[in-house]
Design an enzyme around this catalytic site. Structure first.
Site, PDB file in Angstrom:
ATOM      1  N   CYS A 161       3.145  -3.135  -4.855  1.00 36.58           N
ATOM      2  CA  CYS A 161       3.800  -1.954  -4.295  1.00 36.58           C
ATOM      3  C   CYS A 161       3.223  -0.650  -4.840  1.00 36.58           C
ATOM      4  O   CYS A 161       3.218  -0.434  -6.059  1.00 36.58           O
ATOM      5  CB  CYS A 161       5.298  -2.026  -4.597  1.00 36.58           C
ATOM      6  SG  CYS A 161       6.213  -0.567  -4.074  1.00 36.58           S
TER       7      CYS A 161
ATOM      8  N   TYR B 298       1.587   4.435   6.122  1.00 37.92           N
ATOM      9  CA  TYR B 298       2.647   3.628   6.720  1.00 37.92           C
ATOM     10  C   TYR B 298       3.003   4.153   8.115  1.00 37.92           C
ATOM     11  O   TYR B 298       3.294   3.371   9.026  1.00 37.92           O
ATOM     12  CB  TYR B 298       3.889   3.617   5.835  1.00 37.92           C
ATOM     13  CG  TYR B 298       3.757   2.736   4.629  1.00 37.92           C
ATOM     14  CD1 TYR B 298       4.203   1.415   4.645  1.00 37.92           C
ATOM     15  CD2 TYR B 298       3.172   3.199   3.454  1.00 37.92           C
ATOM     16  CE1 TYR B 298       4.080   0.593   3.539  1.00 37.92           C
ATOM     17  CE2 TYR B 298       3.035   2.387   2.343  1.00 37.92           C
ATOM     18  CZ  TYR B 298       3.493   1.083   2.396  1.00 37.92           C
ATOM     19  OH  TYR B 298       3.352   0.275   1.293  1.00 37.92           O
TER      20      TYR B 298
END
Length: 326
Positions: A39, A170
């Site tokens: 992450c 994203y």
């Protein structure tokens, strides 16, 4: 999924502070930082913890690279159980504090060990508090990552980087239609071009040493060629084809506290296995070749010192070392 990707930024706002005003005072050994190597948001907290030398006072639990609809799992640990918290899933710590918690179970998260309850998952605030609230426990020679006289500029740079780069990849990768994708893709590369211009004249983003701004940008750049270029269709250029950002990323990657937090196999496994709606087969690409990260960067010519008047952190604890990353 239609239209533009919208990130839920409603995190648990509780803070761990020197004065304990939210009921959680800074105490060595009381809390556990839970992260996943995959992450990028968690990567920030791992870097700052390393740079400031907080390892002796703040333990770290490492979740595996994949998760299901319930949450991140401690499947890297013996028996699939975190050895300190005694739980199989991070979700258990969230539900221990909020039995009806119905939002995302995200990393990084800090858990109160005595109660087993999550304290916060507010990733932007976590690293700032490491710098300002945990100061008593910084190692000798720790850098000043958020100097008061540069905070306004750091905040301004971080805001732009977050919207167009950190979250921008994203927005491109998770776009629900062509128009949303092209808009995000254009804004991403426009910002990268702007950052290239800025970094062509200075070694670091703000001032002449590493700051929070560099910590924010690095996790996205270092993942760019491995996942965002292909998986998220951020493919105008590879990072390796952008000389200034390539060398800037090389410089940080080779700086203690940055590259030694990166685990490319777990990063690739996370994106390509979890995002089945983008990669239905779950096949993880064998490439790309990332050995360019270890080549000379030449950015010393721009001046500046990575740690200012401070010193590099020592090697990570044996239990937290990652394999050769490139």
């Amino acid at each position: 999924m239609a239209g533009e990707f919208k990130r839920d930024m409603n995190y648990i706002p509780t803070r761990i502070t020197a004065d304990g005003r939210d009921g959680y005072p800074v105490e060595p050994g009381r809390y556990r930082l839970v992260v996943a190597r995959a992450c990028p948001w968690a990567n920030r907290s791992v870097i700052v913890r390393r740079l400031l030398g907080l390892e002796p006072v703040l333990s770290m639990g490492i979740a595996g690279p994949t998760h299901d609809e319930r949450s991140w799992r401690f499947d890297l640990d013996p028996g699939g159980v975190d050895p300190v918290l005694g739980i199989e899933r991070l979700q258990e710590a969230f539900l221990a504090r909020y039995p009806d918690y119905d939002r995302g179970i995200t990393v990084p998260a800090i858990v109160d060990i005595p109660t087993g309850q999550v304290v916060t998952n507010d990733f932007p605030q976590i690293t700032l508090d490491f710098t300002t609230e945990w100061r008593e426990h910084h190692r000798r020679g720790a850098p000043e990552l958020y100097p008061p006289d540069l905070r306004a500029e750091i905040d301004e740079v971080n805001d732009a980087v977050f919207h167009d780069v950190n979250n921008g990849v994203y927005k491109a990768g998770m776009a629900g239609d062509q128009q949303a994708y092209e808009k995000a893709h254009a804004k991403l590369f426009a910002r990268l071009d702007q950052l290239s211009e800025r970094l062509a004249e200075q070694r670091y983003l703000v001032g002449d040493t590493i700051t929070e701004a560099d910590v924010h940008l690095f996790p996205t750049l270092v993942r760019f060629d491995a996942v965002y270029h292909g998986h998220f269709k951020c493919n105008r250029h590879k990072l390796a084809e952008l000389p200034v950002l390539r060398d800037y990323t090389r410089d940080l990657f080779q700086t203690p506290g940055f590259g030694d937090t990166i685990h490319f196999p777990q990063i690739k496994e996370h994106y390509y296995v979890v995002h089945r709606f983008l990669n239905p087969s779950g096949i993880v690409p064998a490439g790309p070749d990332l050995s360019w990260l270890l080549e000379p960067h030449g950015r010393e010519r721009l001046g500046g010192w990575p740690f200012g008047r401070g010193t590099p952190p020592g090697p990570p604890p044996e239990s937290e070392r990652v394999p050769a990353a490139a």
